[in-house]
Design an enzyme around this catalytic site. Structure first.
Site, PDB file in Angstrom:
ATOM      1  CG  HIS A  90      44.949  33.963  33.681  1.00  0.00           C
ATOM      2  ND1 HIS A  90      44.806  33.744  32.334  1.00  0.00           N
ATOM      3  CD2 HIS A  90      43.701  33.896  34.203  1.00  0.00           C
ATOM      4  CE1 HIS A  90      43.523  33.558  32.050  1.00  0.00           C
ATOM      5  NE2 HIS A  90      42.831  33.644  33.171  1.00  0.00           N
ATOM      6  CG  ASP A 114      47.915  39.445  33.650  1.00  0.00           C
ATOM      7  OD1 ASP A 114      46.988  40.259  33.806  1.00  0.00           O
ATOM      8  OD2 ASP A 114      47.739  38.220  33.514  1.00  0.00           O
ATOM      9  CD  GLN A 132      41.625  39.185  38.595  1.00  0.00           C
ATOM     10  OE1 GLN A 132      40.905  39.944  39.229  1.00  0.00           O
ATOM     11  NE2 GLN A 132      41.147  38.199  37.855  1.00  0.00           N
ATOM     12  CE  LYS A 156      39.864  39.339  34.222  1.00  0.00           C
ATOM     13  NZ  LYS A 156      39.086  38.156  34.561  1.00  0.00           N
ATOM     14  CB  CYS A 195      42.784  30.447  33.571  1.00  0.00           C
ATOM     15  SG  CYS A 195      41.257  30.282  32.662  1.00  0.00           S
TER      16      CYS A 195
HETATM   17  N1  C6P Z   1      40.766  35.797  34.773  1.00  0.00           N
HETATM   18  C1  C6P Z   1      39.281  34.662  36.301  1.00  0.00           C
HETATM   19  O1  C6P Z   1      38.217  34.138  36.607  1.00  0.00           O
HETATM   20  P1  C6P Z   1      40.717  38.077  29.668  1.00  0.00           P
HETATM   21  O2  C6P Z   1      39.945  36.803  29.685  1.00  0.00           O
HETATM   22  O3  C6P Z   1      41.584  38.204  28.472  1.00  0.00           O
HETATM   23  O4  C6P Z   1      39.848  39.285  29.900  1.00  0.00           O
HETATM   24  O5  C6P Z   1      41.646  38.044  30.971  1.00  0.00           O
HETATM   25  C2  C6P Z   1      42.569  37.010  31.129  1.00  0.00           C
HETATM   26  C3  C6P Z   1      43.257  37.117  32.457  1.00  0.00           C
HETATM   27  C4  C6P Z   1      44.607  37.418  32.478  1.00  0.00           C
HETATM   28  N2  C6P Z   1      45.275  37.577  33.628  1.00  0.00           N
HETATM   29  C5  C6P Z   1      44.661  37.441  34.812  1.00  0.00           C
HETATM   30  C6  C6P Z   1      45.452  37.649  36.076  1.00  0.00           C
HETATM   31  C7  C6P Z   1      43.311  37.116  34.869  1.00  0.00           C
HETATM   32  O6  C6P Z   1      42.714  36.975  36.048  1.00  0.00           O
HETATM   33  C8  C6P Z   1      42.590  36.931  33.655  1.00  0.00           C
HETATM   34  C9  C6P Z   1      41.158  36.508  33.666  1.00  0.00           C
HETATM   35  C10 C6P Z   1      39.396  35.358  34.960  1.00  0.00           C
HETATM   36  O7  C6P Z   1      40.250  34.668  37.059  1.00  0.00           O
HETATM   37  C11 C6P Z   1      38.892  34.505  33.850  1.00  0.00           C
HETATM   38  S1  C6P Z   1      39.821  33.059  33.612  1.00  0.00           S
END
Ligand code: C6P
Length: 420
Positions: A125, A202, A205, A228, A368
């Site tokens: 991401h 990270d 997910q 999430k 992203c």
């Molecule tokens: N992915 C998706 O629709 P934040 O926005 O900081 O809570 O998470 C960022 C992020 C970082 N790593 C991974 C693997 C992610 O999937 C995400 C967020 C969402 O896939 C929003 S772009």
């Protein structure tokens, strides 16, 4: 089918039960972007505001004491959920993005020099790419990327070749938000540590969907988001090993993160306050704690099994669709999400029709992960992602919708032929 959770769980989620959008009952398949909240989380948030709210760690009055207790209790809840040793290792941030940026700024700036390398992957991401690109600009360290195989798994042979004595950190996602690939964090961590590198995972997910224990495979940093995993937006976690966090300089400066301030300088507070400058996400953290209670009550293993059944059903059904390209690996190494593309139909058109005509909410775009999409030779994909409140009927609706969109966008000749 026995691995499925009861459909009645949906009744806990006010936004899902009986919500009709444009005449269609809502089918929510955009959980990888953000999940919905059960009544238990909403109630916990309302209760704090109605009964207990004040700023934390600041007052000696009753409400401040109550808020502080609830906030620190949330930290303990997170600690236990991820298997960390101490609450000092659990930092509340605003989300995964903020957590990774904290490490890149604080640990990265203090430890990386020209010639050092940070190893990440092409499936990351943007949150696990851009902070390292910025770090590379600041420090002169070099960013390298592990490629993927043709079926969307990390190329582990390339990983081993790229991992050298110059590698200071491996920054990798446990589950790809686009391919759905479950990465072998155990193996990556063991090999990175053997090469003398730290590991940042990270886990945005994975933490919401499968069991986690930060001490096995002994990762150094772990980042994830509350929104999430049934919690509120605006809160996330950075887990870091105490010895590492202790040695890192504070990132943001301000209230709470200090021990003493003079006009000519300051001394930082102990962990975890050192990394929580300013008023923290008090109510979101308390809401996240209620979300963890909810997940624990169902059981994270049971949630994972449920999503695996749904993913397998969706994978089997989508594999039959003519012209579809499913991104990522076969179900064996896949979490509960599936992204797909078609040559002739743009992902946005898919998502729009699915929403407008079937009430199915999916995500369309680059999710992203622009570099990954570019590698795959596409600019966008459509993604369906599952959670504990989805059921096989939701997948039926998705597949029905996909068939309808295909028909709608079929070339004129073929459309006529089908009608005959
Ligand atoms: N992915 C998706 O629709 P934040 O926005 O900081 O809570 O998470 C960022 C992020 C970082 N790593 C991974 C693997 C992610 O999937 C995400 C967020 C969402 O896939 C929003 S772009």
């Amino acid at each position: 089918m026995s691995a499925l959770l009861p459909a009645a769980l949906r009744d806990d989620f006010p936004i899902l039960s009986g919500n009709v959008l444009d005449g269609h009952p809502l089918i929510f398949l955009d959980n990888a972007a953000s999940t919905q909240r059960p009544r238990q989380v909403i109630d916990a948030i309302r209760n704090v505001y109605e009964r207990d709210y004040a700023n934390v760690h600041r007052g000696i009055h009753t409400l401040s004491e109550r808020s502080t207790e609830l906030y620190e209790h949330a930290r303990e809840k997170v600690r236990a959920f991820i298997g960390a040793e101490h609450t000092r290792e659990v930092i509340f941030t605003s989300g995964t993005t903020a957590s990774i940026n904290l490490v890149a700024r604080s640990w990265g700036d203090a430890n990386l020099q020209p010639g050092d390398e940070v190893l990440t992957t092409v499936m990351e991401h943007h949150s696990n790419l851009v902070p390292w690109q910025q770090m590379a600009e600041r420090t002169g360290a070099v960013l390298r990327h592990v490629p993927i195989t043709s079926d969307g798994r990390l190329d582990m042979q390339a990983f081993e070749e790229l991992l050298t004595e110059r590698t200071k950190l491996v920054a990798v996602s446990s589950v790809s938000n686009t391919l759905g690939t479950i990465n072998p964090i155990d193996e990556i961590t063991a090999k990175a540590h053997a090469a003398g590198a730290l590991v940042l995972v990270d886990a945005a997910q994975s933490v919401p969907h499968m069991p986690i224990d930060v001490r096995a495979p002994d990762v150094d940093f772990l980042a994830f988001s509350g929104h999430k995993m049934l919690g509120p937006s605006g809160v996330g976690i950075l887990y870091g090993k105490e010895s590492l966090l202790d040695a890192m300089p504070p990132f943001l400066g301000g209230g709470s993160m200090i021990n003493e301030v003079r006009l000519d300088g300051f001394t930082p507070a102990e962990l975890p306050a050192k990394f929580e400058a300013g008023t923290p996400p008090i109510v979101p953290a308390i809401g996240m704690s209620a979300a963890i209670d909810y997940l624990n009550q169902i059981g994270i293993e049971a949630i994972h099994r449920h999503e695996q059944v749904l993913m397998q059903l969706a994978y089997d059904a989508l594999s039959q669709v003519e012209g579809i390209k499913i991104l990522g690996p076969t179900p064996k190494d896949r979490a509960g999400l599936i992204s797909f593309s078609f040559d002739r139909i743009h992902a946005h058109e898919f998502a729009q029709v699915l929403n407008d005509q079937f009430g199915v909410a999916v995500r369309a775009g680059h999710h992203c992960t622009q570099p990954l999409h570019a590698l795959l030779g596409i600019t966008a994909s459509t993604r369906a992602s599952f959670y504990l409140y989805n059921q096989p009927e939701d997948i039926d609706r998705l597949v029905e919708g996909i068939a309808a969109v295909q028909k709608m966008f079929a070339p004129r000749g073929r459309r006529r032929k089908r009608k005959q």
